[in-house]
Enzyme design. Structure first.
Site, PDB file in Angstrom:
ATOM      1  N   CYS A   1      18.436  80.651  19.436  1.00  0.00           N
ATOM      2  CA  CYS A   1      19.821  81.140  19.584  1.00  0.00           C
ATOM      3  C   CYS A   1      19.818  82.423  20.413  1.00  0.00           C
ATOM      4  O   CYS A   1      19.087  83.366  20.110  1.00  0.00           O
ATOM      5  CB  CYS A   1      20.453  81.377  18.223  1.00  0.00           C
ATOM      6  SG  CYS A   1      20.516  79.897  17.180  1.00  0.00           S
TER       7      CYS A   1
ATOM      8  N   SER B   1      20.886  79.511   4.575  1.00  0.00           N
ATOM      9  CA  SER B   1      21.588  79.493   5.857  1.00  0.00           C
ATOM     10  C   SER B   1      20.811  78.663   6.869  1.00  0.00           C
ATOM     11  O   SER B   1      19.599  78.834   7.031  1.00  0.00           O
ATOM     12  CB  SER B   1      21.756  80.921   6.389  1.00  0.00           C
ATOM     13  OG  SER B   1      22.332  80.910   7.675  1.00  0.00           O
TER      14      SER B   1
ATOM     15  N   CYS C   1      10.900  82.200  14.856  1.00  0.00           N
ATOM     16  CA  CYS C   1      11.830  81.078  14.750  1.00  0.00           C
ATOM     17  C   CYS C   1      11.815  80.300  16.062  1.00  0.00           C
ATOM     18  O   CYS C   1      11.700  80.892  17.132  1.00  0.00           O
ATOM     19  CB  CYS C   1      13.242  81.600  14.470  1.00  0.00           C
ATOM     20  SG  CYS C   1      14.501  80.317  14.301  1.00  0.00           S
TER      21      CYS C   1
ATOM     22  N   CYS D   1      17.940  89.531   0.992  1.00  0.00           N
ATOM     23  CA  CYS D   1      17.894  88.569   2.089  1.00  0.00           C
ATOM     24  C   CYS D   1      16.436  88.437   2.496  1.00  0.00           C
ATOM     25  O   CYS D   1      15.795  89.433   2.846  1.00  0.00           O
ATOM     26  CB  CYS D   1      18.746  89.066   3.262  1.00  0.00           C
ATOM     27  SG  CYS D   1      18.738  87.956   4.689  1.00  0.00           S
TER      28      CYS D   1
ATOM     29  N   CYS E   1      20.306  86.056  18.777  1.00  0.00           N
ATOM     30  CA  CYS E   1      19.532  86.372  17.582  1.00  0.00           C
ATOM     31  C   CYS E   1      18.182  86.963  17.957  1.00  0.00           C
ATOM     32  O   CYS E   1      17.433  86.389  18.753  1.00  0.00           O
ATOM     33  CB  CYS E   1      19.348  85.109  16.735  1.00  0.00           C
ATOM     34  SG  CYS E   1      18.381  85.383  15.234  1.00  0.00           S
TER      35      CYS E   1
ATOM     36  N   CYS F   1      18.772  90.485  11.578  1.00  0.00           N
ATOM     37  CA  CYS F   1      17.470  89.847  11.400  1.00  0.00           C
ATOM     38  C   CYS F   1      16.625  89.916  12.666  1.00  0.00           C
ATOM     39  O   CYS F   1      17.070  89.540  13.736  1.00  0.00           O
ATOM     40  CB  CYS F   1      17.649  88.383  10.995  1.00  0.00           C
ATOM     41  SG  CYS F   1      18.545  88.184   9.454  1.00  0.00           S
TER      42      CYS F   1
ATOM     43  N   GLY G   1      13.779  83.237  10.636  1.00  0.00           N
ATOM     44  CA  GLY G   1      13.393  81.842  10.492  1.00  0.00           C
ATOM     45  C   GLY G   1      14.543  80.908  10.174  1.00  0.00           C
ATOM     46  O   GLY G   1      15.636  81.339   9.786  1.00  0.00           O
ATOM     47  N   GLU G   2      14.298  79.622  10.356  1.00  0.00           N
ATOM     48  CA  GLU G   2      15.227  78.549  10.002  1.00  0.00           C
ATOM     49  C   GLU G   2      14.681  77.876   8.738  1.00  0.00           C
ATOM     50  O   GLU G   2      13.678  77.157   8.792  1.00  0.00           O
ATOM     51  CB  GLU G   2      15.330  77.547  11.162  1.00  0.00           C
ATOM     52  CG  GLU G   2      15.919  76.183  10.816  1.00  0.00           C
ATOM     53  CD  GLU G   2      17.294  76.238  10.189  1.00  0.00           C
ATOM     54  OE1 GLU G   2      17.419  75.863   9.002  1.00  0.00           O
ATOM     55  OE2 GLU G   2      18.248  76.654  10.889  1.00  0.00           O
TER      56      GLU G   2
ATOM     57  N   SER H   1      25.445  78.021  10.229  1.00  0.00           N
ATOM     58  CA  SER H   1      25.698  78.913  11.363  1.00  0.00           C
ATOM     59  C   SER H   1      26.367  78.112  12.470  1.00  0.00           C
ATOM     60  O   SER H   1      25.702  77.501  13.307  1.00  0.00           O
ATOM     61  CB  SER H   1      24.379  79.526  11.851  1.00  0.00           C
ATOM     62  OG  SER H   1      23.825  80.365  10.864  1.00  0.00           O
ATOM     63  N   LEU H   2      27.686  78.132  12.490  1.00  0.00           N
ATOM     64  CA  LEU H   2      28.451  77.343  13.465  1.00  0.00           C
ATOM     65  C   LEU H   2      28.623  78.116  14.777  1.00  0.00           C
ATOM     66  O   LEU H   2      28.161  77.706  15.828  1.00  0.00           O
ATOM     67  CB  LEU H   2      29.812  76.963  12.880  1.00  0.00           C
ATOM     68  CG  LEU H   2      30.692  76.089  13.765  1.00  0.00           C
ATOM     69  CD1 LEU H   2      30.057  74.733  14.001  1.00  0.00           C
ATOM     70  CD2 LEU H   2      32.092  75.927  13.150  1.00  0.00           C
ATOM     71  N   HIS H   3      29.334  79.223  14.702  1.00  0.00           N
ATOM     72  CA  HIS H   3      29.512  80.175  15.811  1.00  0.00           C
ATOM     73  C   HIS H   3      30.350  79.673  16.985  1.00  0.00           C
ATOM     74  O   HIS H   3      30.964  80.478  17.686  1.00  0.00           O
ATOM     75  CB  HIS H   3      28.167  80.683  16.333  1.00  0.00           C
ATOM     76  CG  HIS H   3      27.255  81.196  15.271  1.00  0.00           C
ATOM     77  ND1 HIS H   3      27.689  81.996  14.235  1.00  0.00           N
ATOM     78  CD2 HIS H   3      25.925  80.995  15.061  1.00  0.00           C
ATOM     79  CE1 HIS H   3      26.674  82.283  13.441  1.00  0.00           C
ATOM     80  NE2 HIS H   3      25.596  81.689  13.914  1.00  0.00           N
TER      81      HIS H   3
ATOM     82  N   GLU I   1      10.621  90.414   7.766  1.00  0.00           N
ATOM     83  CA  GLU I   1      11.559  91.408   7.245  1.00  0.00           C
ATOM     84  C   GLU I   1      12.245  90.891   5.993  1.00  0.00           C
ATOM     85  O   GLU I   1      12.382  89.688   5.795  1.00  0.00           O
ATOM     86  CB  GLU I   1      12.645  91.721   8.290  1.00  0.00           C
ATOM     87  CG  GLU I   1      12.128  92.272   9.585  1.00  0.00           C
ATOM     88  CD  GLU I   1      13.247  92.466  10.614  1.00  0.00           C
ATOM     89  OE1 GLU I   1      14.424  92.506  10.215  1.00  0.00           O
ATOM     90  OE2 GLU I   1      12.932  92.555  11.804  1.00  0.00           O
TER      91      GLU I   1
END
Length: 340
Positions: free
Chosen positions: A115, A189, A111, A104, A118, A331, A157-158, A212-214, A91
């Site tokens: 998480c 990110s 991925c 983006c 996600c 995403c 993805g990472e 990405s802490l969260h 995407e």
């Protein structure tokens, strides 16, 4: 055949030298690809016809197909389902703001980070995207929408799990003799691959970094983000401090707000203890609900209350404006729905 759009101008010069082409032809081709966004040798009419035919026999472009376009009815956001040459799907999103246009992009097919909130990671990692595909992903969106001013590598993805291809992509997209996008116009990110954050700092490619802490507590973070079992929050802070020291770029801490889970008083205090006095920014993001994660999107009052509590403790926090919320712009959602 050799992909040509992920080659530096020096690499093209060497490839052309092996084929006895004049040196200036490499510059012509590099500019045709990265300034004019061409992905067809037939369109490079400043090259001799015989050379164009020979180039088509030796080199290729990765072709990406738009499977479906979704346009928001509440803002200017467009989301694209893209089919890669091997039929895998990713995407990309185009967002038009008053003062800038941002895309983006995805960096992997799927991925492996896992998480829980996600959609991108629900079916695991299929493969990395190549630098050639990443570049074509950008230029395809520019052909459709016109020149963009910012790139956010925050799609499926990472990015730091695809380090070599991401590095090559940034090197080429920022080359002054080609696309010449500023490093300041690129944001990467990551979910928190601490060693790779330091590796990125060492490249000299001083793009903006978003972590990405969260969750500001290791135990809570590990429940929702498996990467936290390998890299502690202390590891992350060490890495982001290193990144700031090497690049001078203020790091953004992304924080998806899940009401009743990570916006409690203890979370506020943990964030203060962690980030007070640092030159960082906390970007509060309302949870975009997915079927696989049984939590609702927080209301505007919940977000504002959390933000104010952080500000009162001396932290720099803002709420990200949600774009394209009527087209599953989180995403991975469209890709998963399409697969179903």
């Amino acid at each position: 055949m050799i992909n040509i759009n992920d080659k530096t101008i020096y690499e093209i010069e060497n490839l052309f030298k092996e084929r006895s082409y004049q040196k200036f032809r490499a510059k012509q081709v590099f500019r045709a690809i990265h300034v004019n966004r061409l992905n067809d040798f037939d369109e490079m009419t400043d090259l001799p016809l015989k050379m164009r035919e020979d180039l088509k026999a030796d080199f290729k472009f990765e072709r990406i197909k738009v499977l479906k376009t979704f346009e928001s009815k509440i803002d200017s956001t467009k989301k694209y389902l893209l089919e890669l040459p091997d039929k895998n799907i990713v995407e990309a999103v185009y967002m038009d703001y008053k003062d800038r246009s941002t895309i983006c992009i995805s960096s992997q097919v799927g991925c492996r980070m896992g998480c829980s909130f996600c959609a991108s990671t629900k079916n695991g990692l299929v493969r990395n995207m190549t630098a050639s595909e990443l570049i074509e992903e950008v230029y395809l969106l520019e052909r459709l929408n016109g020149p963009i001013s910012n790139i956010v590598i925050m799609g499926i993805g990472e990015p730091l799990d695809n380090f070599d291809h991401i590095k090559k992509f940034i090197e080429i997209i920022t080359d002054p003799s080609g696309r010449n996008l500023s490093h300041r116009s690129i944001t990467l990110s990551t979910s928190g691959l601490s060693p790779r954050i330091k590796d990125l700092a060492d490249t000299g490619l001083d793009v903006n970094l978003a972590l990405s802490l969260h969750y500001a507590d290791d135990k809570k973070r590990a429940v929702y983000m498996p990467v936290a079992k390998k890299y502690s929050i202390k590891d992350l802070i060490d890495a982001t401090d290193y990144y700031f020291d090497k690049t001078g770029r203020r790091v953004s801490f992304e924080y998806v707000v899940i009401d009743g889970v990570n916006n409690l008083t203890e979370d506020v205090e943990n964030l203060r203890d962690l980030l007070f006095g640092k030159n960082v920014h906390i970007n509060l993001i309302p949870l975009n609900p997915i079927e696989e994660f049984n939590h609702k999107k927080p209301g505007a009052r919940v977000l504002e209350d959390f933000k104010q509590r952080l500000i009162k403790r001396g932290l720099n926090a803002t709420i990200r404006r949600s774009m394209g919320i009527d087209i599953d712009a989180s995403c991975g959602q469209l890709r998963n729905n399409y697969a179903r």
